[in-house]
Design an enzyme around this catalytic site. Structure first.
Site: not given
Ligand SMILES: Cc1cc2nc3c(=O)[nH]c(=O)nc-3n(C[C@H](O)[C@H](O)[C@H](O)COP(=O)(O)OP(=O)(O)OC[C@H]3O[C@@H](n4cnc5c(N)ncnc54)[C@H](O)[C@@H]3O)c2cc1C
Length: 313
Positions: A224, A296
């Site tokens: 999203s 978001e």
């Molecule tokens: C197909 C798809 C479906 C999705 N569905 C959902 C859903 O249903 N619900 C939802 O909430 N989100 C959803 N998302 C968004 C995403 O998957 C989530 O928000 C996920 O939790 C982000 O995790 P990430 O490790 O990829 O974080 P990243 O994208 O790498 O980082 C996001 C933020 O977290 C910070 N961060 C990451 N790891 C750390 C750490 N260890 N320490 C400090 N800061 C950190 C980063 O600096 C950044 O600011 C979706 C995304 C996709 C592509």
């Protein structure tokens, strides 16, 4: 940069350090210019040393989880990116699961299921790392990661390892207390309950299939794009549909024809293409509905103030 390269070489084996690393390789959007320095520490000690170096040298840095909730500028990221990819251990003791922040949500869910522990089925199928999910307080199917978080171990602003007990009052919709700290989440502990493995796996499969049916994996995206806001009276995806923007295209990016709140990279899109669509949605919603959509997805890297001025209230 040479002095810095020397210093970094001394703290991490060179195979885990790269320069001008294309961020498109590390984001679910498959978009993003180069990061000046890209570090992938493989132990707590290496992670700590990375943070010491960035702090001592006053370098800007960005913590990278799975890159599934970020849009990285075409100009890339100045300073240092620290990837959590190699800090991915998961251990289970009794009903609690402890995962290093770089563990994928997928691995966390499978580890819980293998021990017949229930509580994280709701996030199965969501891409990214458990650390990113805690940082974002990821939410789906009526539950948030804060609901199961016991504690997080963080490297805090003064570089000490600190355990933060989960306090529900400090979490909100897509909000966590970690968003205001400058260190990082190292490890998280999740409180689970005993269950039946086949039921747990069935629920996980259902949630995953639902995402497949909704088209989550048909094209690169960050899920999203905008937050939902109850005050708007409808989910953002429906509002964008009603504004007639579903399917809108800018360069290689599109607002998905199948979902108004999923923006996709359909043909070698640039971050600028995606930003144009974000601007289109924000400006149209403001003009037609008098509401301000709030992304978001985090806009990361080198953007200039003018490019982002439409997001400022
Ligand atoms: C197909 C798809 C479906 C999705 N569905 C959902 C859903 O249903 N619900 C939802 O909430 N989100 C959803 N998302 C968004 C995403 O998957 C989530 O928000 C996920 O939790 C982000 O995790 P990430 O490790 O990829 O974080 P990243 O994208 O790498 O980082 C996001 C933020 O977290 C910070 N961060 C990451 N790891 C750390 C750490 N260890 N320490 C400090 N800061 C950190 C980063 O600096 C950044 O600011 C979706 C995304 C996709 C592509």
């Amino acid at each position: 940069m040479n002095q810095l390269q020397q210093l970094i070489k001394s703290i991490l084996p060179s195979a885990l350090v790269s320069y001008d690393e294309p961020m498109e390789k590390h984001t679910s959007f498959r978009i993003g210019g180069p990061a000046d320095v890209f570090l992938t520490p493989g132990s707590y000690q290496e992670l700590h040393r990375c943070l010491v170096v960035v702090q001592e040298h006053n370098l800007p840095f960005f913590m990278l989880g799975g890159g599934t909730n970020i849009l990285v500028s075409d100009r890339g990221i100045r300073g240092v990116v620290i990837s959590m990819a190699r800090l991915s251990g998961v251990t289970i003791s009794g009903d609690s699961l402890v995962a290093q922040a770089g563990a994928t949500v997928e691995n966390v869910c499978n580890a819980a299921a293998a021990k017949s522990l229930s509580g994280v089925e709701f996030i199965h199928g969501m891409p990214g790392t458990i650390g990113g999910a805690v940082w974002m307080n990821a939410r789906c199917y009526g539950a948030s990661i804060a609901d199961v978080l016991g504690y997080a171990t963080i490297i805090d602003d003064d570089l000490s390892l600190t355990t933060v007990l989960s306090d529900p009052e400090k979490f909100g919709y897509k909000r966590s207390p970690f968003q205001t700290m400058s260190g990082c989440i190292f490890e998280v502990s999740l409180n689970l309950q005993p269950g039946e493995e086949h039921e747990i796996r069935q629920k996980m499969q259902q949630n995953h299939s639902d995402r497949v049916d909704k088209g989550h994996f048909t094209a690169p995206s960050a899920g999203s794009l905008f937050k939902n806001n109850r005050e708007f009276g409808a989910p953002t995806g429906r509002i964008i549909d009603e504004l007639g923007l579903r399917g809108a295209v800018s360069g290689g990016a599109a607002i998905a024809p199948f979902h108004g709140n999923i923006f996709i990279n359909q043909d070698n899109a640039t971050a600028t293409d995606v930003l144009s669509l974000i601007r289109l949605a924000v400006n149209t919603a403001e003009r037609e509905r008098n509401i301000r959509l709030e992304p978001e997805v985090r806009l990361v890297g080198e953007w200039n103030a003018e490019e982002l001025s439409f997001l400022v209230q």
